[in-house]
Each structure stands twice: as C-alpha cells, then as structure tokens.
Design a protein around this motif. Structure first.
Motif, short mmCIF file in Angstrom:
data_model
loop_
_atom_site.label_atom_id
_atom_site.label_comp_id
_atom_site.label_asym_id
_atom_site.label_seq_id
_atom_site.Cartn_x
_atom_site.Cartn_y
_atom_site.Cartn_z
N UNK A 2 0.70 -1.17 0.14
CA UNK A 2 -0.01 -0.25 0.08
C UNK A 2 0.92 1.29 0.03
N UNK A 3 0.58 2.36 -0.85
CA UNK A 3 1.50 3.29 -1.09
C UNK A 3 0.98 4.22 0.05
N UNK A 4 1.27 3.99 1.41
CA UNK A 4 0.89 4.91 2.32
C UNK A 4 1.44 4.27 3.59
N UNK A 5 2.03 5.14 4.50
CA UNK A 5 2.56 4.50 5.64
C UNK A 5 2.33 5.15 6.83
N UNK A 6 0.88 5.88 6.93
CA UNK A 6 0.55 6.71 7.74
C UNK A 6 0.47 5.92 9.28
N UNK A 7 1.06 6.43 10.15
CA UNK A 7 1.05 5.65 11.39
C UNK A 7 -0.31 5.90 12.15
N UNK A 8 -0.65 4.80 12.91
CA UNK A 8 -2.04 5.03 13.75
C UNK A 8 -2.78 3.63 13.44
N UNK A 9 -4.04 3.81 13.58
CA UNK A 9 -5.04 2.64 13.62
C UNK A 9 -5.48 2.36 12.16
N UNK A 10 -5.53 1.15 11.95
CA UNK A 10 -5.68 0.66 10.70
C UNK A 10 -6.91 -0.32 10.82
N UNK A 11 -7.62 -0.60 9.80
CA UNK A 11 -8.90 -1.73 9.84
C UNK A 11 -8.80 -2.52 8.62
N UNK A 12 -8.57 -3.67 8.78
CA UNK A 12 -8.85 -4.78 7.75
C UNK A 12 -10.13 -5.44 7.82
N UNK A 13 -11.00 -5.25 6.67
CA UNK A 13 -12.38 -5.90 6.90
C UNK A 13 -12.80 -6.82 5.73
N UNK A 14 -13.26 -7.80 6.12
CA UNK A 14 -14.06 -8.49 5.18
C UNK A 14 -15.30 -8.19 4.90
N UNK A 15 -15.93 -7.76 3.84
CA UNK A 15 -16.94 -7.27 3.50
C UNK A 15 -17.98 -8.66 3.07
N UNK A 16 -18.55 -9.36 4.29
CA UNK A 16 -19.08 -10.44 3.75
C UNK A 16 -20.04 -10.88 4.85
#
Lengths: 288, 576
Positions: free
Chosen positions: B285-299
C-alpha cells in the motif's frame, strides 16, 4: 293493525264475497238439518198419520197406490259456530294474526246467518262474544276481539273443552285457533269435542320462533306460560334436536287430525290472514 | 422467598379465564320459550339414551382421576434413570467460535441454555459446579446444590474472544479434588485441537451448534517496508468454510479520528476464497501513515468477529547512534543506511547517543557495540593471541539480535582469545569455545562485543555489517523486537522489556491504550480454529444427562391441564 280498522273490515268483506262465489249462491242458514220437516227440499215419503198436514199428502201416489202418503222435506236451520281463540302467553307473538283469522271466520259465519260464539282460551275459558247472529254484529265482534288480552297462563286444552261442552250442549261447529303447543297434549280435547258431535276444525298458527332455534350457549329457558325454567347449554346439536321435535309435533297433530276426520290448517305469521282464509275456502271442508 | 422460575408465575393469569368461566356458568342468559315441554323432552331423551351423555360422565370421572394421580405423582417426586446421582462439573466453552450465530442465536447462548436445563434437572439432590474454558480454565461456581447460585453463575458468563488452549483442555481432564464420583460435561462446539481432547471416562462432550458457513481473517500483519516511497506491507491469510469458492471484498481503512471512528478507505481488494485455509497473500500500500488501521472482510457470515482485524502501525523512533571507531566513514555509512525512509537509526553526538559504536575499547556514554576488543574493559577481562581457523557456533539459537545474521557467512576475522567476567552472556563461540560475540552489563550500561576486526577481510563491505550494527543497536535500546501490528486475545503486551513487565491478558477485540504511557495496541481474533466453525467433525459423547424440569413439575402441569379441561368440558355444560 287494529281489528276495527276500516281497511281490515274491507278485507273481511272481500273474503265474504269470495266465500259466496266459491260456495255458490246464498250462504243463508244453508246447513242441512238431520231432522225432517217443512222445508222446501224433498227428502222422503211417509205414511199419513193422524194430525199430519193435509197439504203434504202426495195425491199422485194415492192415485197409483190408493194409500195416503205424505211428502217429507228437509228442515234448513242455522248452526252455532264456536271459535276458540287461544289467548295464552305462548300466542303473544302471533296473537294479532290469530285474531285476524278468527275474526275472518266469525265474519263469514255471521254473514251466513249462523250463530257465532267466540271463546278465549287461557287458564280458563272465557266468552269474548256471546251468541251473536247477523252481520249487524260485526263491529261488536271485532271490538270484543280487539279488547281481548293475551294473558292466559298454563292453558289446559282438554279441561277447557270439557267446560265448553258443559256450557253448550247444542251441537255445532268448533274452530280452534291456537298454536297447539299444549304440554299435556291436544288429542283428548279434540276427541272430546268430536265425540259430542261437534264439527271440529283446527287452525294452527305458528311463527318463526316456534319452528326454528337460533339460540346458542348457556340459557335459562323459561316457559312463557308457567314460568318454569330449565338451564341448558344449547349447541347446534340441541338446536337441531329441538327443530326436529317441533316438526314431529306438528306432523303428529296433522296425522292425528286426519285420523279423526278433523280439518286442520297449519299456517305461520308470515302468511297473510286473508290468504289463509282463501286457501281454506278453496280447499273446502270448513264453510261448505 | 425467591423463585427459580419466576416466569411460571404468569400461569396465575389463568385464574382470570377460570373465574370468567365460573361466573359465566352461574349467570346464564334468560330466554323465554313457548315450548319448554319439547326442550324437556329432548333433554330427557338425551340423558336417558345418549351414549355421549353417559360417556361425558365417564370422561369427567376419568379426567378427575388422572388429575388426582398426577398430583399424587407430583408429591412423590419421581426420578428418571438411575438413583446414582454424580456430582457434575459443567464446563462451558466460551472461546471465540462460540460467538458464532447458529440458527439465530449464538452458540454460547445455546450452551448456557443447555447448562440451565441440566441444572434444572438436579432437583436439589445433586451437586454441580460451573466452569468455562477458553485460553484458561475458570470456575464460576464451585460445587453446590443451590440451583439459584448455579443459574446465576451461568447467566454471568460473557462471550470471550480467545481460543481454547491446550492448558485449558488438560485441566478439563484432570480429576477434581472435590469430587469422589463425578462427571464432567463439556458444552462446546469443538473448535479446538481435537487431539488434545482429554481421554477420561468421566468427561463427556455435548455438541453445541452445527457446521456454519464462515470466512475469516486468521493471520494479518501491517508493517512499513523499506522503500523509496512510503509503503506499507500487508500480509493476510484467510479461511473459508464454504464448500465452493466465494467472492469477497477485503478493505483496508485508516482510522482518521478514533473518537468518531471516521475512516479513510485506502484500498479494496476483490478476492476469491477457496474452501479451507487459503495461502497467505502480501499486498503493498502506497501509504505509511502511522496509527489505527482496519482490515475488513465485506461478507455476511456466521462469525462476525473474525471479519475485522484491528492493526496499529507505530511511528518509528530512530536509535541515536554515535560513532567512536575508525574508520568512521564505514560506520557512519552503515548507520545512514537505516536512517533514510524508516529512520531506524540516526547519527548522533557522543553525549546524546543511545548507542556508541567503538573499537578496541568502550566509551563512557550509552550502550556500546564494540569490535575487536583489546586490553581490558568491564566487558572482558583479558585478550590473548589471535585464533587459528575455527567455526563459529551459535550458543543461543533464535536470539532476536541474531535473527537477521547468517553466522555461516561471518568469518570473525581477527578474533582473539578472550576471557570474560562472570555474568556475561555469550551468544556465539568458536568451536574451541572462544567467545566470539557476547553481551554484558555493567553500571547500568550494556554492551555487545564482537570478537572480530571489521577492517580485516573487508567486513565493512559485507551487507551483514550494517545489518549487524542495526540489530545490535536496536537490541541494546530494546527495539529489536518490533511490536506486532495486532495481538491475539489472550496474549500479553510487553510494557517494559528490561523489567520484563507485561500487561494483563488481552480480552477484548479492538484498539487499546495500555500501560502508563498509553501505548496503542490492537487486538484481533486471528484464530484459525475458531474461524473454521463449519469444519468441526466432533461427535457428542453417547452418554445421556438429565435435563429440564423435574418429572414432578410436569405432573403438576398435567394436573392443571386436566382440571382445566374437566372444568371446561363438564362443569361448563349445564345440560344435566
């Protein structure tokens, strides 16, 4: 509708005219007597006896047989029509209809120069209209019937017929206008009347409440005449059983009357009174 | 006075219709009739001749007799089965997979219902205890015959998000000290390692739930990648219990504002999941913003909790490294190699440095990485002759500081005989036992000494030279172990490496701030056993256990029904 209402009287008049047409000619005292006498209709021959009217000797027979024979003629005499109107509380819903029919029959009888006596049958036998003769008493008769209340309790038909026979010994015609729903039965009363030589005619008047049972659920069934009560739960089964019992009762009345040679007309309040009378006239047996 | 089943008091409302029936019975409607004699005739005929009438009396008698028998049976308090009443230990599985929706209700709720039914069947003559198993084995109610206490304990059990551990399973099979004759009933969906199931005749298993269709995230990591542009690397592994391949969307979002949960969608990957465990996949991912990230399955599936992974990308703090060794160029170049995009290290002055790179001897400031030891120092006692040919041997395998070093590629040129003070931890020795790499501590400072001269054999030019400096410098300041982007429930977070202080076990999913420094961490389900909620082939033990209300209770209900029926069918009717 009042019995003294002019419209009602007009309908009675129409019925009388119909009666004359149906029965042919005058209705005046046209009932044949069983006694022989000085009428105009030849009945028989008899041997001359001392004291007989010379004018009745049939001389043609004497010329042929050389025996004095006299001609006998039928005596035409008036008769007494007793109308017994059931005034017990069980007749309350059909009382007007019963009175209209009774008044019609009384009017025809009065017009036929018969003697008419109207009785009310309740707890006791009361006289509504004493011996009356002639059409001039029409309003008297109608007023008397109009004033008759329907308040009798526990009518005992057989006992009251006995009372009638005690009071009126001369034979005549007895017309009973009633629903014939007598707990003790009707057979004894009808037999008693017939046995004393009366011509008996029954007119059973019923209404829808008598023949059909639409009641359902828990009931305190109370007799309108005696006040006796019976607690029942009426389901469709009980209702059907009642309707069947009522039909059997009416059928039994019909067959019993047929067996005894008593004329009977069964009607309901749905049928207008003049139609009932017309049916009787056309069928015959009552007036003819 | 208290009621175990207060809902049963609602049965008192039946008094209202019963009273109504009674009142209706004594006040029927009055109805005049012109032919009462006909009614009497009908009723007398029915009474005398109707079979139904006779049967109605018999039916009434029968109902009353049955009601009487039911009441007597209720008073006798009958029991079903044998008279041997064992003590019961009811173990409820509260692992993450028990949150799975199974026919509209979670498996945990179903298990609790089953437990209640078993407790109701104790009838106060049998003792039971309540426990749960997940990452550990916890008693919620010790052995008692108090039904209220047991049902309260069952009600207090809350959903968990940890997997069933081997330790918890082994405790299930242990003989409890409090029970001479006992039986352990485990209410579980069986989402754990079945080989660890205790072989114990006292332990029986009650299967909860049925196979369900589910997809879930079982492994994930999000970490900055060395690159010229800001880049994050996402590693993810997914599982599916569907019989057929299933199309899903995987979305990655950055939580912009934690207070409002506002998210910035960064990437969406449409994926096709094969049945079972899918191969891990790496995304950049062309982004390295620190902090909170969410990975979600849309199902939409049975287990919701494994459709989201909460991750934290920490902002790296560079290790300040000072160079006190010659030639400085190579050492500074090695530091600068890790000072670029991720800023793992940065060059610093000697008095501000966290770590000092030196040769032959140590400086007085900060921690030290020392090459080619000479003379004496707090970290070695003496240095002898150069070593002949030798083979280096790693003393502590999988040591974090040696993780990125290939010992077979290191020649340790210029290594000499050394003697070390007590308390020194040797990481690498020669095959003759000479220490080649060791760690020591003195006066609150620590140092890693490498028994080699980097100038010999041109080790400066080796790719392992900067790697070694970065690994050792990070280790000395306690940053060699990168915090994972997410933890699993039941894990502990190291709060202080030196003091070996850990946080309590993580229990809840999501983002957390822990410790005095409010360290931001994330916790995600990430359990393959729990996500595979549909592939369990566990069978229930064929050993019945009494459940539900006592037979006396049902006899009481039967008596009530019979009396009501008799009242409605018989007394309700007025026809004699």
């Amino acid at each position: 509708m009042l019995l003294t209402d002019p419209d009602f009287v007009r309908r009675l008049e129409a019925l009388y005219l119909l009666a004359r047409k149906v029965l042919g000619g005058s209705l005046q005292a046209d009932r044949k007597s069983t006694r022989k006498g000085s009428g105009i209709t030849f009945a028989d021959h008899a041997e001359y006896a001392l004291g007989d009217d010379y004018r009745s000797i049939d001389w043609r027979v004497y010329a042929r047989l050389e025996t004095l024979m006299i001609k006998l003629f039928e005596i035409e005499e008036d008769t007494t029509v007793h109308i017994i109107l059931d005034c017990s509380r069980s007749m309350e819903s059909k009382f007007l209809h019963a009175r209209q029919i009774a008044a019609s029959l009384a009017y025809i009888a009065l017009s036929s120069m018969d003697r008419v006596v109207i009785h009310s049958m309740g707890q006791t036998l009361e006289t509504i209209l004493p011996h009356t003769h002639g059409r001039g008493k029409l309003m008297t008769m109608l007023q008397a019937m109009q004033d008759t209340p329907c308040s009798g309790n526990d009518s005992r038909f057989s006992e009251l017929t006995r009372e009638l026979l005690v009071r009126y010994r001369r034979r005549g015609m007895v017309i009973v206008v009633s629903d014939f729903l007598f707990a003790e039965g009707y057979e004894t009363g009808l037999q008693r009347l017939q046995w004393f030589g009366h011509e008996v005619y029954g007119l059973q008047v019923l209404d829808d409440q008598d023949t059909r049972c639409t009641l359902r659920g828990d009931m305190d069934l109370t007799c309108v005449e005696t006040g006796n009560a019976r607690r029942v739960t009426i389901t469709a089964t009980e209702a059907a059983a009642f309707e069947k019992a009522m039909a059997n009762w009416n059928e039994s009345l019909k067959s019993q009357c047929a067996k005894m040679g008593i004329g009977l007309t069964q009607t309901t309040t749905d049928v207008p009174f003049d139609q009932v009378i017309q049916a009787i006239l056309h069928r015959g047996g009552l007036v003819a | 006075m208290s009621f175990l089943n207060p809902l049963a008091l609602w049965a008192l409302t039946a008094i209202i219709p019963l009273t109504a029936v009674y009142l209706l019975k004594i006040k029927p409607r009055k109805q005049p009739t012109t032919a009462l004699f006909l009614w009497q005739q009908i009723l007398s005929q029915r009474k005398s001749s109707s079979l139904f009438q006779r049967l109605r009396h018999l039916l009434s008698l029968l109902l009353m007799l049955l009601a009487f028998i039911a009441i007597v049976m209720m008073m006798a308090r009958p029991q079903l089965g044998s008279q041997n009443r064992q003590d019961l230990l009811i173990v409820i599985d509260r692992s993450a997979s028990m949150n799975c929706l199974d026919h509209g209700r979670s498996r945990l709720e179903q298990a609790k219902d089953q437990a209640r039914q078993i407790v109701l069947a104790l009838h106060g003559r049998q003792r039971a205890a309540i426990a749960t198993m997940s990452d550990d084995f916890v008693f919620h109610c010790h052995l008692t015959d108090d039904t209220r206490q047991l049902t309260d304990a069952i009600a207090a059990i809350t959903p968990g998000y940890t997997a069933v551990t081997d330790a918890a399973l082994s405790q299930v099979g242990q003989q409890p000290a409090w029970a001479r004759e006992h039986r352990v009933i485990v209410l579980t969906d069986g989402c754990f390692d079945l080989e660890k199931w205790p072989e114990n005749k006292h332990v029986s298993l009650e299967r909860i739930g049925s196979p369900q269709q589910n997809v879930g995230i079982t492994v994930c990591d999000l970490t900055p990648l060395p690159s010229n542009v800001p880049t994050l690397g996402l590693y993810v592994q997914l599982v599916s219990t569907y019989d057929q391949p299933v199309e899903i969307s995987l979305t990655l979002s950055h939580v912009e504002d934690a207070s409002t949960d506002s998210k910035r969608l960064v990437k969406v990957w449409p994926l096709t999941l094969e049945p079972g465990v899918n191969d891990g996949q790496v995304f950049e991912i062309a982004d390295d913003t620190p902090g909170r990230w969410l990975l979600e399955l849309d199902h939409e599936d049975a287990l919701v909790q494994d459709n989201t992974a909460w991750m934290v990308v920490a902002k790296p703090t560079p290790v300040k490294v000072a160079v006190a060794a010659e030639p400085r160029y190579f050492f500074q170049h090695a530091v600068n190699a890790f000072a670029q995009n991720q800023a793992v290290m940065t060059l610093s002055e000697l008095d501000q440095a966290d770590v000092v790179l030196s040769q032959q001897t140590a400086s007085d400031a900060g921690h030290a990485v020392i090459f080619a030891p000479q003379n004496t120092s707090p970290w070695w006692e003496s240095v002898g002759k150069p070593l002949d040919a030798f083979v280096p041997r790693v003393e502590i395998k999988d040591h974090p500081a040696l993780r990125y070093l290939d010992m077979s590629a290191l020649r340790f040129a210029g290594a000499k005989q050394v003697s070390l003070p007590a308390g020194t931890v040797v990481w690498v020795r020669s095959d003759q036992g000479v220490p080649l790499m060791w760690w020591g501590q003195h006066a609150g400072r620590s140092a890693i000494v490498v028994n080699m001269d980097p100038a010999e054999d041109v080790f400066y030019l080796s790719p392992y030279f900067p790697v070694m400096i970065q690994s050792f410098a990070s280790y000395l300041v306690g940053r060699q172990a990168v915090d994972p982007s997410t933890y699993r429930p039941g894990e502990r977070v190291m709060l202080d490496r030196a003091a070996k202080r850990y946080s309590p076990k993580l229990q809840q999913l999501g983002f957390h701030k822990i410790g005095v420094q409010d360290k931001l961490i994330a916790c995600s389900l990430l359990s393959e056993a729990d996500s595979l909620v549909g592939d369990v082939t566990i069978e229930a033990t064929q050993q019945s256990v009494a459940r539900g209300q006592a037979p006396a209770y049902w006899f009481g209900v039967l008596a009530l029904c019979l009396l009501s029926a008799e009242c409605l069918l018989y007394h309700r009717r007025k026809v004699d």
